[in-house]
Motif scaffolding. Structure first.
Motif, mmCIF file in Angstrom:
data_model
loop_
_atom_site.group_PDB
_atom_site.id
_atom_site.type_symbol
_atom_site.label_atom_id
_atom_site.label_comp_id
_atom_site.label_asym_id
_atom_site.label_seq_id
_atom_site.Cartn_x
_atom_site.Cartn_y
_atom_site.Cartn_z
ATOM 1 N N THR A 138 0.843 -1.189 0.000
ATOM 2 C CA THR A 138 0.000 0.000 0.000
ATOM 3 C C THR A 138 0.879 1.241 0.000
ATOM 4 O OG1 THR A 138 -1.862 1.087 1.126
ATOM 5 C CG2 THR A 138 -0.132 0.163 2.527
ATOM 6 N N GLY A 139 0.285 2.398 -0.089
ATOM 7 C CA GLY A 139 1.040 3.634 0.021
ATOM 8 C C GLY A 139 0.940 4.195 1.426
ATOM 9 N N VAL A 140 2.007 4.835 1.889
ATOM 10 C CA VAL A 140 2.030 5.443 3.209
ATOM 11 C C VAL A 140 2.478 6.891 3.049
ATOM 12 C CG1 VAL A 140 2.975 5.366 5.535
ATOM 13 C CG2 VAL A 140 2.601 3.228 4.280
ATOM 14 N N GLU A 141 1.644 7.817 3.461
ATOM 15 C CA GLU A 141 1.979 9.227 3.344
ATOM 16 C C GLU A 141 3.274 9.532 4.097
ATOM 17 O OE1 GLU A 141 0.001 13.621 4.276
ATOM 18 O OE2 GLU A 141 -1.031 11.775 4.871
ATOM 19 N N GLY A 142 4.179 10.231 3.440
ATOM 20 C CA GLY A 142 5.439 10.588 4.063
ATOM 21 C C GLY A 142 6.496 9.504 3.995
ATOM 22 N N MET A 143 6.207 8.410 3.275
ATOM 23 C CA MET A 143 7.200 7.332 3.155
ATOM 24 C C MET A 143 7.217 6.784 1.735
ATOM 25 S SD MET A 143 7.191 5.285 6.785
ATOM 26 C CE MET A 143 8.898 4.787 6.491
ATOM 27 N N SER A 144 7.120 7.667 0.764
ATOM 28 C CA SER A 144 7.037 7.217 -0.625
ATOM 29 C C SER A 144 8.284 6.471 -1.068
ATOM 30 C CB SER A 144 6.785 8.412 -1.550
ATOM 31 O OG SER A 144 7.777 9.410 -1.361
ATOM 32 N N GLY A 145 9.454 6.929 -0.646
ATOM 33 C CA GLY A 145 10.679 6.241 -1.026
ATOM 34 C C GLY A 145 10.741 4.844 -0.458
ATOM 35 N N TYR A 146 10.457 4.714 0.838
ATOM 36 C CA TYR A 146 10.472 3.395 1.480
ATOM 37 C C TYR A 146 9.432 2.474 0.846
ATOM 38 C CZ TYR A 146 10.176 -0.136 5.163
ATOM 39 O OH TYR A 146 10.163 -1.326 5.862
ATOM 40 N N CYS A 147 8.214 2.996 0.621
ATOM 41 C CA CYS A 147 7.179 2.187 -0.017
ATOM 42 C C CYS A 147 7.619 1.726 -1.408
ATOM 43 C CB CYS A 147 5.876 2.978 -0.129
ATOM 44 S SG CYS A 147 5.027 3.231 1.439
ATOM 45 N N GLY A 148 8.270 2.602 -2.124
ATOM 46 C CA GLY A 148 8.758 2.226 -3.449
ATOM 47 C C GLY A 148 9.711 1.048 -3.399
ATOM 48 N N THR A 149 10.608 1.065 -2.416
ATOM 49 C CA THR A 149 11.564 -0.051 -2.318
ATOM 50 C C THR A 149 10.859 -1.345 -1.959
ATOM 51 O OG1 THR A 149 12.083 0.271 0.059
ATOM 52 C CG2 THR A 149 13.366 1.540 -1.547
ATOM 53 N N LYS A 150 9.881 -1.270 -1.063
ATOM 54 C CA LYS A 150 9.220 -2.496 -0.604
ATOM 55 C C LYS A 150 8.238 -3.036 -1.642
ATOM 56 C CE LYS A 150 11.429 -3.035 3.202
ATOM 57 N NZ LYS A 150 12.348 -4.196 3.363
#
Length: 234
Positions: A138-150
């Motif tokens: 899913t997407g998490v506001e304020g963690m776009s980079g981390y979400c992209g990696t996962k």
């Protein structure tokens, strides 16, 4: 898989999920190679630490060569656990932070996995465990980079299992919710608490997948704390 006497590699072993996984595998009689930047406080005859920064292919290759020289040629289990995250809006994420997340969480999986697969395919047995995150679904506001990696970890895992399944090699991707680890040390919005899962819980899930019947394959496992905000006060 019968784990006793076989060789496992676990990345990111200094603490948290990595260290808990190492201890669980040692309890099953495995020879465990721990790859990490910092050695854990662990003494065991079957635990072997090799300094490694998964961001760099040369470092991973050196740890792999040292592991093979000391323990043997057939690595049966790889747990790609090393990872890191930075909480920031996309436009406020620095280039260094962005690159470090992708180099650690994505490139590291590539560098490590590509080295163990030929031996697993030759042995016609092996299991790669990739630790993603709920942020990989899913997407998490304020963690776009981390979400992209996962999300990348998820895509790699789904593609890879189809590449190696006919060789008797399994690939499992685990998506934990909040876990009591040092991951939250640099995230101001969240504080690790007893309402989160324990690293030992994730290690037990890894064991469950590893010890399954050879023809039974866990592709995706999502785990979350039951009461992330604690019990409702009546």
């Amino acid at each position: 898989m019968n784990l006793e006497g076989k060789i496992a590699v676990v990345t990111g072993v200094s603490k948290g999920i990595g260290l808990a996984t190492v201890k669980a595998l040692l309890d099953k009689g495995m020879q465990v190679a721990g790859w990490g930047r910092t050695a854990p406080e662990l003494q065991h005859d079957n635990f072997h630490f090799f300094e490694c920064d998964v961001r760099y292919n040369e470092s991973v290759q050196r740890a792999f060569d040292q592991t093979i020289a000391r323990l043997g040629v057939h690595i049966s289990v790889l747990v790609n656990n090393a990872g890191m995250g930075v909480a920031a809006l996309l436009e406020e994420t620095s280039l260094d932070e962005w690159h470090t997340m992708f180099e650690t969480n994505v490139n590291g999986i590539f560098y490590c996995t590509r080295l163990v697969l030929p031996g697993m395919k030759e042995l016609e047995e092996g299991h790669v465990i990739n630790i993603s995150s709920i942020a990989g679904t899913t997407g998490v506001e304020g963690m776009s980079g981390y979400c992209g990696t996962k999300h990348a970890v998820r895509g790699i895992s789904h593609s890879l299992y189809k590449e190696v399944r006919s060789y008797g090699v399994k690939v499992t991707c685990i998506y934990p919710g909040s876990v009591q680890t040092n991951f939250f040390d640099n995230i101001d919005q969240v504080i690790a608490s007893d309402n989160m899962m324990r690293p030992e819980d994730i290690a037990s899930t890894i064991l469950h997948a590893l010890e399954s019947h050879p023809n039974y394959h866990h592709v995706d496992i999502e785990v979350r704390p039951l009461m992330p905000k604690g019990k409702i006060k009546k």
